[in-house]
Design a protein around this motif. Structure first.
Motif, PDB file in Angstrom:
ATOM      1  N   GLY A   1      50.873  24.732  44.938  1.00  0.00           N
ATOM      2  CA  GLY A   1      52.321  25.055  45.271  1.00  0.00           C
ATOM      3  C   GLY A   1      52.175  26.591  45.581  1.00  0.00           C
ATOM      4  N   ALA A   2      51.617  27.287  44.763  1.00  0.00           N
ATOM      5  CA  ALA A   2      51.629  28.601  44.416  1.00  0.00           C
ATOM      6  C   ALA A   2      50.727  29.086  45.712  1.00  0.00           C
ATOM      7  CB  ALA A   2      50.858  29.378  43.193  1.00  0.00           C
ATOM      8  N   ASN A   3      49.763  28.515  46.109  1.00  0.00           N
ATOM      9  CA  ASN A   3      48.786  28.920  47.245  1.00  0.00           C
ATOM     10  C   ASN A   3      49.732  28.808  48.379  1.00  0.00           C
ATOM     11  OD1 ASN A   3      46.548  28.176  49.167  1.00  0.00           O
ATOM     12  ND2 ASN A   3      45.764  29.287  47.370  1.00  0.00           N
ATOM     13  N   SER A   4      50.421  27.521  48.502  1.00  0.00           N
ATOM     14  CA  SER A   4      50.981  27.296  49.826  1.00  0.00           C
ATOM     15  C   SER A   4      52.248  28.332  50.045  1.00  0.00           C
ATOM     16  CB  SER A   4      51.626  25.997  49.884  1.00  0.00           C
ATOM     17  OG  SER A   4      50.524  24.813  49.515  1.00  0.00           O
ATOM     18  N   THR A   5      52.744  28.784  49.020  1.00  0.00           N
ATOM     19  CA  THR A   5      53.965  29.559  49.051  1.00  0.00           C
ATOM     20  C   THR A   5      53.893  31.273  49.172  1.00  0.00           C
ATOM     21  OG1 THR A   5      54.490  29.481  46.667  1.00  0.00           O
ATOM     22  CG2 THR A   5      55.433  27.653  48.294  1.00  0.00           C
ATOM     23  N   GLY A   6      52.514  31.570  49.123  1.00  0.00           N
ATOM     24  CA  GLY A   6      51.998  33.066  48.997  1.00  0.00           C
ATOM     25  C   GLY A   6      52.119  33.491  47.372  1.00  0.00           C
ATOM     26  N   LYS A   7      52.488  32.816  46.525  1.00  0.00           N
ATOM     27  CA  LYS A   7      52.359  33.348  45.256  1.00  0.00           C
ATOM     28  C   LYS A   7      51.224  33.586  44.618  1.00  0.00           C
ATOM     29  CE  LYS A   7      56.703  32.649  43.402  1.00  0.00           C
ATOM     30  NZ  LYS A   7      57.454  33.583  42.454  1.00  0.00           N
ATOM     31  N   GLN A   8      50.012  32.779  45.324  1.00  0.00           N
ATOM     32  CA  GLN A   8      48.785  33.134  44.493  1.00  0.00           C
ATOM     33  C   GLN A   8      47.774  33.298  45.873  1.00  0.00           C
ATOM     34  OE1 GLN A   8      48.004  30.400  41.288  1.00  0.00           O
ATOM     35  NE2 GLN A   8      45.605  30.828  41.582  1.00  0.00           N
ATOM     36  N   GLY A   9      46.751  33.950  45.604  1.00  0.00           N
ATOM     37  CA  GLY A   9      45.547  33.965  46.759  1.00  0.00           C
ATOM     38  C   GLY A   9      45.033  32.616  46.819  1.00  0.00           C
ATOM     39  N   GLY A  10      44.240  32.229  47.627  1.00  0.00           N
ATOM     40  CA  GLY A  10      43.356  31.170  48.111  1.00  0.00           C
ATOM     41  C   GLY A  10      42.280  31.054  47.137  1.00  0.00           C
ATOM     42  N   PHE A  11      41.603  29.801  47.188  1.00  0.00           N
ATOM     43  CA  PHE A  11      40.315  29.484  46.285  1.00  0.00           C
ATOM     44  C   PHE A  11      39.265  30.645  46.746  1.00  0.00           C
ATOM     45  CE2 PHE A  11      36.537  26.902  45.891  1.00  0.00           C
ATOM     46  CZ  PHE A  11      36.374  27.051  44.682  1.00  0.00           C
ATOM     47  N   GLY A  12      38.906  31.195  45.934  1.00  0.00           N
ATOM     48  CA  GLY A  12      37.646  32.273  46.156  1.00  0.00           C
ATOM     49  C   GLY A  12      38.247  33.503  46.554  1.00  0.00           C
TER      50      GLY A  12
END
Ligand SMILES: NC(=O)c1ccc[n+]([C@@H]2O[C@H](COP(=O)([O-])OP(=O)(O)OC[C@H]3O[C@@H](n4cnc5c(N)ncnc54)[C@H](O)[C@@H]3O)[C@@H](O)[C@H]2O)c1
Length: 270
Positions: A257-268
């Protein structure tokens, strides 16, 4: 309410019961009053009704185990897995997907209408949809031997990570195969765990580096425990979840959820 998840007296089959999430799943199911058949390549520590040895890299071993399981079966929990290196990439694909698929398919005739199958994939399966054309080539091979031959002939495609490709395959397969199985009244789903503190974790740290694995921690801010993954899987396979099929449940502490909404960077991405 007594027995809210309705496992009392039900016959369930769990793989990967010697350690981690499979062990935690088997223990919960014993505690809920289910009749548990546990399978692993190693000795199962949980006090279950029946414990069998299985090597998911070997179709003869899988078939021999299935022959010892007396139906009808209410629910199957496919939890066994390898992390990739130090294990081989092909072995990882065989255990995590091809062997698991062969085991589940061999049990389907014994699974009751209203029964269910729950698999463990990974938050590392993020982006599996982009791999669908290749995965469909693998899915078109039905026998263990044909899938293994396809994998050996196409190593340049998937061989850089048997682990991630096995997880892409599980997420895609639950949707694709789940669509057929629900016509028989059997639900097929999986969970996509984030980093979890089990015996597998040192191998992930060794391969990718702890910083990269930590970048997949969701906003919850910590790794999960095996039992925190086992409970969602037990709930997913409960008859209470009767309308949930072909589904991927992200048990990742909010990462996707955080990844898809730009709240958190992607894996790696640190
Ligand atoms: N630990 C994590 O961070 C994490 C994250 C996402 C997904 N997962 C997935 O969760 C599942 C459970 O892993 P875990 O973290 O509990 O690890 P684990 O190492 O504690 O348990 C894996 C189990 O699989 C069994 N196994 C391995 N090879 C086998 C074979 N050839 N035949 C039969 N059994 C075999 C092992 O003996 C072990 O009991 C795996 O599919 C894993 O990929 C783990």
């Amino acid at each position: 309410m007594h027995d809210p998840l309705q496992y009392e007296g039900r016959k369930v089959v769990v793989t990967g019961t010697a350690s981690g999430m499979g062990e935690a799943t088997a223990q919960i199911l014993v505690d809920l009053g289910a009749q548990v058949t546990a399978l692993d390549i190693k000795e199962t520590s949980v006090d279950v009704e029946t414990a069998l040895t299985i090597d998911l890299r070997d179709p003869a071993s899988i078939d021999a185990s299935v022959a010892q399981i007396e139906g009808p079966v209410d629910a199957v929990f496919s939890c066994a897995g390898l992390p990739g290196p130090p294990f081989g990439e092909l072995d990882t694909m065989l255990v995590n997907f091809v062997g698991a698929r062969h085991f589940i398919e061999a049990l389907i005739p014994q699974i009751v209408e209203g029964g269910s199958v729950g698999c463990i994939s990974s938050a590392g399966a993020l982006g599996w949809q982009e791999q669908l054309p290749i995965l469909m080539e693998l899915f078109a091979r039905e026998t263990f031997e044909d899938q293994k031959a396809w994998l050996e002939a196409n190593q340049e495609t998937w061989g850089w990570s048997g682990y991630l490709w096995s997880k892409y395959a599980i997420d895609a397969w639950v949707g694709w195969r789940g669509a057929d199985l629900i016509e028989k009244g059997i639900r097929l789903n999986c969970i996509n765990p984030g980093p979890t503190d089990t015996a597998m974790m040192p191998a992930f740290h060794e391969l990718a580096g702890k910083e990269v694995i930590d970048s997949a921690i969701g906003p919850i801010g910590r790794y999960s425990t095996a039992i925190e993954q086992a409970w969602p899987l037990v709930m997913l396979n409960s008859t209470r979840m009767s309308y949930v099929c072909g589904e991927v449940l992200w048990t990742d502490g909010g990462f996707i959820g955080a990844n898809s909404t730009g709240k958190q960077g992607g894996f790696g991405e640190l």
